[in-house]
Design a protein around this motif. Structure first.
Motif, PDB file in Angstrom:
ATOM      1  N   THR A  86       2.688 -14.632 -18.142  1.00 41.48           N
ATOM      2  CA  THR A  86       3.181 -14.912 -16.889  1.00 41.48           C
ATOM      3  C   THR A  86       4.668 -15.716 -17.130  1.00 41.48           C
ATOM      4  OG1 THR A  86       2.325 -16.966 -16.261  1.00 41.48           O
ATOM      5  CG2 THR A  86       1.190 -14.891 -15.252  1.00 41.48           C
ATOM      6  N   TRP A 112       5.398 -10.118  -1.897  1.00 44.92           N
ATOM      7  CA  TRP A 112       5.896  -9.434  -3.200  1.00 44.92           C
ATOM      8  C   TRP A 112       6.504  -7.953  -3.061  1.00 44.92           C
ATOM      9  CZ3 TRP A 112       6.523 -12.144  -7.573  1.00 44.92           C
ATOM     10  CH2 TRP A 112       6.865 -11.583  -8.846  1.00 44.92           C
ATOM     11  N   ARG A 113       5.530  -7.227  -2.216  1.00 45.40           N
ATOM     12  CA  ARG A 113       5.891  -6.014  -2.040  1.00 45.40           C
ATOM     13  C   ARG A 113       7.354  -5.887  -1.111  1.00 45.40           C
ATOM     14  NH1 ARG A 113       7.447  -1.613  -2.439  1.00 45.40           N
ATOM     15  NH2 ARG A 113       6.613   0.328  -1.447  1.00 45.40           N
ATOM     16  N   LYS A 170       5.994 -16.401  -9.816  1.00 45.84           N
ATOM     17  CA  LYS A 170       5.364 -16.266 -10.965  1.00 45.84           C
ATOM     18  C   LYS A 170       5.003 -14.781 -11.183  1.00 45.84           C
ATOM     19  CE  LYS A 170       1.534 -18.645 -12.331  1.00 45.84           C
ATOM     20  NZ  LYS A 170       0.198 -19.334 -12.085  1.00 45.84           N
ATOM     21  N   GLN A 208       1.479  -0.794 -10.380  1.00 46.53           N
ATOM     22  CA  GLN A 208       0.899  -1.941 -10.804  1.00 46.53           C
ATOM     23  C   GLN A 208       0.617  -1.363 -12.519  1.00 46.53           C
ATOM     24  OE1 GLN A 208      -2.774  -3.567 -10.039  1.00 46.53           O
ATOM     25  NE2 GLN A 208      -2.032  -5.708 -10.417  1.00 46.53           N
ATOM     26  N   TYR A 212       4.035 -11.239 -13.428  1.00 47.43           N
ATOM     27  CA  TYR A 212       3.184 -11.153 -14.333  1.00 47.43           C
ATOM     28  C   TYR A 212       3.473  -9.694 -15.379  1.00 47.43           C
ATOM     29  CZ  TYR A 212      -0.433 -13.862 -12.075  1.00 47.43           C
ATOM     30  OH  TYR A 212      -1.202 -14.673 -11.614  1.00 47.43           O
ATOM     31  N   ASP A 266       5.557  -6.542 -14.235  1.00 48.71           N
ATOM     32  CA  ASP A 266       5.286  -6.053 -12.846  1.00 48.71           C
ATOM     33  C   ASP A 266       6.484  -6.969 -11.732  1.00 48.71           C
ATOM     34  OD1 ASP A 266       3.287  -4.043 -13.046  1.00 48.71           O
ATOM     35  OD2 ASP A 266       1.720  -5.561 -12.874  1.00 48.71           O
ATOM     36  N   ARG A 283       9.297  -7.428  -8.998  1.00 43.26           N
ATOM     37  CA  ARG A 283       9.301  -7.658  -7.490  1.00 43.26           C
ATOM     38  C   ARG A 283       9.215  -6.186  -6.782  1.00 43.26           C
ATOM     39  NH1 ARG A 283      10.737 -12.854  -5.689  1.00 43.26           N
ATOM     40  NH2 ARG A 283      10.922 -12.963  -7.795  1.00 43.26           N
ATOM     41  N   TYR A 334       0.090  -7.680  -5.382  1.00 42.75           N
ATOM     42  CA  TYR A 334       0.533  -8.976  -5.701  1.00 42.75           C
ATOM     43  C   TYR A 334       0.744  -9.319  -4.102  1.00 42.75           C
ATOM     44  CZ  TYR A 334       0.862  -8.263 -10.325  1.00 42.75           C
ATOM     45  OH  TYR A 334       0.783  -7.806 -11.762  1.00 42.75           O
ATOM     46  N   HIS A 381      -1.956  -4.998 -16.209  1.00 41.03           N
ATOM     47  CA  HIS A 381      -3.449  -4.956 -16.028  1.00 41.03           C
ATOM     48  C   HIS A 381      -4.170  -4.887 -17.375  1.00 41.03           C
ATOM     49  CE1 HIS A 381      -3.202  -0.566 -16.308  1.00 41.03           C
ATOM     50  NE2 HIS A 381      -2.473  -0.496 -15.336  1.00 41.03           N
TER      51      HIS A 381
END
Length: 325
Positions: A76, A153-154, A84, A112, A86, A142, A144, A149, A115
């Protein structure tokens, strides 16, 4: 967890992606499992804590297994607004001081990719291993708008695609320089579809950050993209012309400084071919010389022919070799 309440108990134990189906008698679990460096396989496990999951399929070839596919670091970093972010990070075992780096931008906008299971971007994953073999550090963010998240975020890109989603990638580049000894003059960026759009915005709006970029099947003007996707984020061109103007790369092409590679299929039925043709004409009118367009006559949005994939990746690698090394 018992229906009547109590402590939850974890049944699966394999780190990665576990997609589970319960057997009709509820005694067994069928688990479709993968890790970050291992493709999906089918496992069986007793339906109880501590039971061993046993692999019952074997899908990879000896050629695939000869290579030591890397498990990326999951990291992160803080964006400029304190969020934050990822990401996946791939690094050489002995990275060169002030070495080169490449940032990969996933497509779809809302997908995403940071992962711990096998990525749907498996070609890019393999290409990233190849880049690391050749001395590059690779960052997969990943940014914005990505899925997984939460609402804020979306919706962080509402009315401005190429805003916070772009600045997250710029902040990732700064982090590579500050934390991983990457040269600020040797950072490239690439991606397809929405990733291609961000690549164009990166080279046009942050030319001091990115020395080279490969924009694949890219949206160049959101007013020319499909209503069902775009209107949810930017409203409509009639209602919100400002949102479309500030979100479309074609209006910022005059700031191009780094080396740009564009790749597009001629029969693309998602981001249509005329989209990249309009940007190409704009670059000609602006007198820009440091760009190249590769056309794929038989390909739609997702390439099918192995020869097309091979040609595209060879061109991307050549772009980075010539401009980041």
């Amino acid at each position: 967890m018992p229906v009547w309440g109590g402590e939850p108990v974890q049944i699966t134990s394999l780190e990665g992606g576990n997609e589970v189906t319960l057997s009709p008698d509820e005694k067994l679990l069928a688990i479709r499992y993968s890790s970050a460096n291992k493709p999906w396989e089918l496992y069986l496990q007793e339906n109880k804590q501590g039971a061993e999951a046993k692999q019952i399929t074997h899908s990879t070839t000896p050629e695939f297994e000869k290579y030591n596919w890397r498990t990326p670091e999951f990291i992160t970093f803080n964006a400029e607004d304190g969020a934050k972010v990822y990401a996946r990070l791939y690094r050489p075992e002995n990275p060169e001081k002030q070495g080169a780096a490449v940032i990969f931008v996933h497509g779809a906008g809302y997908l995403q990719n940071a992962h711990k299971w096998w990525s749907s971007y498996f070609r890019e994953y393999q290409f990233h291993n190849f880049l690391v073999d050749n001395g590059y550090t690779v960052l997969d963010i990943d940014y914005r708008g990505s899925a997984g998240y939460g609402r804020d975020w979306r919706t962080g890109i509402y009315r401005h695609m190429g805003g916070k989603d772009l600045s997250d990638n710029v902040d990732g580049a700064k982090m590579l320089v500050e934390k991983y000894d990457v040269s600020p003059q040797k950072i490239g960026i690439y991606g397809g579809s929405y990733g291609g759009f961000i690549t164009l915005m990166a080279l046009f709006k942050n030319p001091e950050t990115f020395a080279a970029g490969a924009a694949l099947r890219s949206v160049t003007d959101w007013a020319h993209y499909n209503h069902g996707y775009t209107a949810n984020i930017l409203n409509t061109p009639v209602e919100d012309s400002i949102a479309y103007r500030q979100s479309s790369p074609i209006y910022f092409a005059d700031s191009l400084k780094g080396a740009l590679l564009m790749c597009h299929g001629m029969v693309d039925d998602n981001v249509q071919f005329q989209d990249i043709v309009r940007l190409t004409q704009r670059l000609i009118e602006l007198g820009k010389e440091n760009w190249e367009l590769a056309v794929y006559p038989v390909e739609s949005h997702g390439f099918v022919e192995p020869s097309s994939w091979t040609d595209e990746y060879k061109r991307i690698f050549k772009l980075f070799e010539e401009n980041l090394k």
